[in-house]
Structures are given as C-alpha cells and as structure tokens.
Design an enzyme around this catalytic site. Structure first.
Site, PDB file in Angstrom:
ATOM      1  N   SER A 135       0.831  -1.133  -0.139  1.00 35.61           N
ATOM      2  CA  SER A 135       0.065  -0.006   0.162  1.00 35.61           C
ATOM      3  C   SER A 135       0.990   1.363  -0.078  1.00 35.61           C
ATOM      4  CB  SER A 135      -0.895   0.039   1.293  1.00 35.61           C
ATOM      5  OG  SER A 135      -1.511   1.233   1.500  1.00 35.61           O
ATOM      6  N   TYR A 148      -2.867  -1.732  10.197  1.00 41.31           N
ATOM      7  CA  TYR A 148      -2.894  -2.242   8.355  1.00 41.31           C
ATOM      8  C   TYR A 148      -1.461  -1.510   7.918  1.00 41.31           C
ATOM      9  CZ  TYR A 148      -4.329  -1.514   3.907  1.00 41.31           C
ATOM     10  OH  TYR A 148      -4.454  -1.555   2.267  1.00 41.31           O
ATOM     11  N   ALA A 150       1.313  -1.002   9.479  1.00 41.53           N
ATOM     12  CA  ALA A 150       2.380  -1.945   9.940  1.00 41.53           C
ATOM     13  C   ALA A 150       2.496  -3.063   8.948  1.00 41.53           C
ATOM     14  CB  ALA A 150       2.214  -2.265  11.490  1.00 41.53           C
ATOM     15  N   LYS A 152       1.238  -3.433   6.065  1.00 43.61           N
ATOM     16  CA  LYS A 152       1.849  -3.130   4.604  1.00 43.61           C
ATOM     17  C   LYS A 152       3.323  -2.798   4.511  1.00 43.61           C
ATOM     18  CE  LYS A 152      -1.912  -3.966   2.388  1.00 43.61           C
ATOM     19  NZ  LYS A 152      -2.128  -5.280   1.444  1.00 43.61           N
ATOM     20  N   ILE A 181      -7.747   3.207  -3.827  1.00 42.79           N
ATOM     21  CA  ILE A 181      -8.460   2.562  -4.968  1.00 42.79           C
ATOM     22  C   ILE A 181      -9.969   2.518  -4.583  1.00 42.79           C
ATOM     23  CG2 ILE A 181      -8.412   1.015  -6.799  1.00 42.79           C
ATOM     24  CD1 ILE A 181      -5.812   2.362  -6.540  1.00 42.79           C
TER      25      ILE A 181
HETATM   26  N1  LIG Z   1      -8.579  -0.388  -2.306  1.00 35.97           N
HETATM   27  C1  LIG Z   1      -7.537   0.443  -1.846  1.00 35.97           C
HETATM   28  O1  LIG Z   1      -7.537   1.703  -1.808  1.00 35.97           O
HETATM   29  C2  LIG Z   1      -6.145  -0.308  -1.544  1.00 35.97           C
HETATM   30  C3  LIG Z   1      -4.977   0.732  -1.560  1.00 35.97           C
HETATM   31  C4  LIG Z   1      -3.716   0.006  -1.157  1.00 35.97           C
HETATM   32  C5  LIG Z   1      -3.495  -1.436  -1.057  1.00 35.97           C
HETATM   33  N2  LIG Z   1      -4.706  -2.120  -1.231  1.00 35.97           N
HETATM   34  C6  LIG Z   1      -4.836  -3.554  -0.922  1.00 35.97           C
HETATM   35  O2  LIG Z   1      -5.043  -4.366  -2.205  1.00 35.97           O
HETATM   36  C7  LIG Z   1      -5.465  -5.482  -1.962  1.00 35.97           C
HETATM   37  C8  LIG Z   1      -6.833  -5.839  -2.358  1.00 35.97           C
HETATM   38  O3  LIG Z   1      -7.678  -5.076  -1.704  1.00 35.97           O
HETATM   39  P1  LIG Z   1      -9.082  -4.409  -2.424  1.00 35.97           P
HETATM   40  O4  LIG Z   1      -9.268  -3.034  -2.378  1.00 35.97           O
HETATM   41  O5  LIG Z   1      -9.266  -5.123  -3.746  1.00 35.97           O
HETATM   42  O6  LIG Z   1     -10.357  -5.129  -1.560  1.00 35.97           O
HETATM   43  P2  LIG Z   1     -11.315  -6.039  -1.723  1.00 35.97           P
HETATM   44  O7  LIG Z   1     -11.995  -6.298  -0.395  1.00 35.97           O
HETATM   45  O8  LIG Z   1     -12.178  -5.714  -2.831  1.00 35.97           O
HETATM   46  O9  LIG Z   1     -10.716  -7.356  -2.075  1.00 35.97           O
HETATM   47  C9  LIG Z   1      -9.956  -8.115  -1.090  1.00 35.97           C
HETATM   48  C10 LIG Z   1     -10.139  -9.700  -1.438  1.00 35.97           C
HETATM   49  O10 LIG Z   1      -9.450 -10.349  -0.179  1.00 35.97           O
HETATM   50  C11 LIG Z   1     -10.165 -11.412   0.483  1.00 35.97           C
HETATM   51  N3  LIG Z   1      -9.629 -11.802   1.661  1.00 35.97           N
HETATM   52  C12 LIG Z   1      -9.962 -11.163   2.808  1.00 35.97           C
HETATM   53  N4  LIG Z   1      -9.373 -12.025   3.901  1.00 35.97           N
HETATM   54  C13 LIG Z   1      -8.880 -13.052   3.338  1.00 35.97           C
HETATM   55  C14 LIG Z   1      -8.341 -14.252   3.762  1.00 35.97           C
HETATM   56  N5  LIG Z   1      -8.305 -14.254   5.204  1.00 35.97           N
HETATM   57  N6  LIG Z   1      -8.013 -15.087   2.928  1.00 35.97           N
HETATM   58  C15 LIG Z   1      -8.204 -15.090   1.755  1.00 35.97           C
HETATM   59  N7  LIG Z   1      -8.843 -13.966   1.144  1.00 35.97           N
HETATM   60  C16 LIG Z   1      -9.202 -13.170   1.830  1.00 35.97           C
HETATM   61  C17 LIG Z   1     -11.408 -10.939   0.298  1.00 35.97           C
HETATM   62  O11 LIG Z   1     -12.469 -11.661   0.127  1.00 35.97           O
HETATM   63  C18 LIG Z   1     -11.717  -9.983  -1.103  1.00 35.97           C
HETATM   64  O12 LIG Z   1     -12.079 -10.892  -1.943  1.00 35.97           O
HETATM   65  C19 LIG Z   1      -5.576  -5.631  -0.427  1.00 35.97           C
HETATM   66  O13 LIG Z   1      -4.381  -6.169   0.226  1.00 35.97           O
HETATM   67  C20 LIG Z   1      -5.737  -4.261   0.138  1.00 35.97           C
HETATM   68  O14 LIG Z   1      -4.935  -3.948   1.386  1.00 35.97           O
HETATM   69  C21 LIG Z   1      -6.017  -1.464  -1.484  1.00 35.97           C
END
Ligand SMILES: NC(=O)c1ccc[n+]([C@@H]2O[C@H](COP(=O)([O-])OP(=O)(O)OC[C@H]3O[C@@H](n4cnc5c(N)ncnc54)[C@H](O)[C@@H]3O)[C@@H](O)[C@H]2O)c1
Length: 244
Positions: A135, A148, A150, A152, A181
């Site tokens: 992130s 979170y 920590a 990342k 996002i």
């Molecule tokens: N959306 C943002 O702004 C953003 C920014 C930076 C980083 N991220 C990172 O990107 C990644 C995807 O996030 P997103 O925004 O697409 O969220 P999202 O909630 O749309 O997708 C996350 C997916 O992870 C799955 N998941 C959660 N816990 C799980 C577990 N214990 N085992 C297996 N699967 C599990 C969920 O079921 C979901 O399908 C994450 O790691 C998030 O931290 C997101």
C-alpha cells in the site's frame, strides 16, 4: 508450450479480481484463491480458472493447499499476494490484540508462508515472479490504521528481503503499493464518508484516483517477462499521491 500459471490471492474482488482479468487476458492460466467461496466461484467461472477457497490467515490450511497445488501442477510461474482486509477507522489506542492478529495474519503471516511453500518448486523449475500488493501507506503514514500500515510496511520489507535472497535462484520479487482505489474494501470502509473519494482526487497530482485496472496493469507487468530484470522494486499506482 503451455501458458504460464499464476496463483492470485484475494482474487474474488477488487484489485485481485482486476489482476486476474488482466492476466487471463494476457494468456496466463490462473489459480484463484480467496476466503469468499461464492465470489471465487464467480471469478473462476468467468475466467476459466481453478478456484482455491482458502483463509490465507490459516497457516496449516495454506501449507495444505500449497502442497496440493504443487502436487497437481508441479510449480507456478507467478504468485500474486493481494488478499487483504481494511483497517481504516481504528485509532492506535483502539487496536486490540484480536484486530492486530487478524490484520498481520491476513496481510503478512499467511502470505509469508504461502510464498515460502512455493519458492522451492519455483526455483527448481528455473525461477518465477512474486508480486506483493502492499500500500501507499507502506511509504508514508496515515492516521487511524496503524495495524494495517504496519502490515503493509512489513510486506514491503519482505518483498525487498526476498528479492535479495531468492534472486540467485531467478525468482523476482516486486511490490505494488497502490494509493486509494475505489473497491468493495474502501467503499464499505467505516473510515470514509461519501465524499471522501472526490475530495482525495483534488489533491492527487493526476486529479483522479487510480483504478483497480491501473493496479492490475502494474501487477501483470511485474509478473511478466517484460520485467525480467526487475526485482526488489516498488511501483505505486496512485496518480502521484505518493509525492503529495
Ligand atoms: N483499495 C485500496 O484503496 C487499496 C490501496 C492499497 C492497497 N490495497 C490492498 O489491495 C488488496 C486488495 O484490496 P481491495 O481494495 O481490492 O479489497 P477487496 O475487499 O475488494 O478485495 C480483497 C479480497 O481479499 C479477500 N480476503 C480477505 N481476507 C482473506 C483471507 N483471510 N483469506 C483469503 N482471502 C481473503 C476478500 O474476500 C476479497 O475478495 C488488499 O491487500 C489491500 O490492502 C487496497
């Protein structure tokens, strides 16, 4: 020659699903992993991929699934670790041990042991690529999500450590650090009000949020042979938010 095979965690939604769609379009065969069995089935059916229902924070289950997949497929050319949960809206003093463990268990610990399970087969097959979705908050601070942030930050450190350790076995390890996002995770996050996304856009240099598809493009690039000389890198699809 058969198409390369990639495993993607968190593939049922948001960024992971966008990465799966992008990589399928680029000719990858896919193993899609998620805790959301119904969402996973939909994604796997859409992309003609194999569904691997799994709670990534359950290390014995992760090892068992990895062993089963390795027995069936021999190895994979890429592992993308993207599963995650939101931590926004929780001040430092409010993070209890259960929340901390869930956050670190999902983002870091489960993925650590998943990558560990795949590394030997990847090396034996001549190498591969690991892409770790971290992130922007690994690069700079943000309030009310310290656990979170920590987790990342630890993923970014893990990526750099593995790049150095696994490089001699031709395993490239890179990190993607997205800015904000719009995905199901952030849409339902308690910490963001309804105007949050539009307010953010006004301070992002490109004046728009990056999309799941933008992040997927970075992930697919780092997994691809086009990134053959890149390891230990961190790309931040964030419209320049990292520099504000
Ligand atoms: N959306 C943002 O702004 C953003 C920014 C930076 C980083 N991220 C990172 O990107 C990644 C995807 O996030 P997103 O925004 O697409 O969220 P999202 O909630 O749309 O997708 C996350 C997916 O992870 C799955 N998941 C959660 N816990 C799980 C577990 N214990 N085992 C297996 N699967 C599990 C969920 O079921 C979901 O399908 C994450 O790691 C998030 O931290 C997101």
């Amino acid at each position: 020659m058969s198409s390369p095979l990639a495993l993607i965690t968190g593939a049922a939604s948001g960024i992971g699903l966008a990465a799966a769609r992008r990589m399928a379009g680029e000719g990858w065969r896919l193993l899609l992993c998620d805790i959301d069995a119904a969402g996973l089935e939909r994604a796997a059916a859409e992309l003609g991929a194999e569904a691997v229902p799994l709670d990534i924070s359950d290390v014995p289950a992760v090892r068992e699934a990895a062993a089963r997949l390795l027995e069936r497929h021999g190895s994979v050319e890429a592992v993308v670790v993207c599963a995650g949960i939101s931590g926004h809206g929780l001040p430092f003093e409010k993070v209890d041990e259960a929340a901390f463990d869930a956050m670190l268990g999902t983002h870091l610990k489960g993925h650590f042991f998943l990558l560990q399970a795949f590394a030997p087969a990847m090396a034996a097959a001549g190498g591969g690529a690991m892409v770790l979705v971290s992130s922007l908050f690994a690069l700079r601070g943000s309030p009310n999500m310290p656990h979170y942030t920590a987790a990342k930050g630890a993923l970014l450190g893990l990526g750099r450590a593995l790049a150095v350790e696994l490089g001699p076995r031709n395993i490239r390890v890179n990190v993607v650090a997205p800015g904000l996002i719009r995905t199901p995770m952030t849409e339902k996050s308690a910490g963001y009000d309804k105007d949050f996304f539009t307010r953010r856009e006004t301070v992002i240099p490109l004046r728009r949020l990056a999309t799941p598809e933008d992040v997927a493009a970075s992930i697919a690039f780092l997994a691809s042979p086009a990134a053959a000389s890149l390891t230990g890198q961190c790309l931040s699809p964030s419209g320049g938010e990292a520099f504000t």
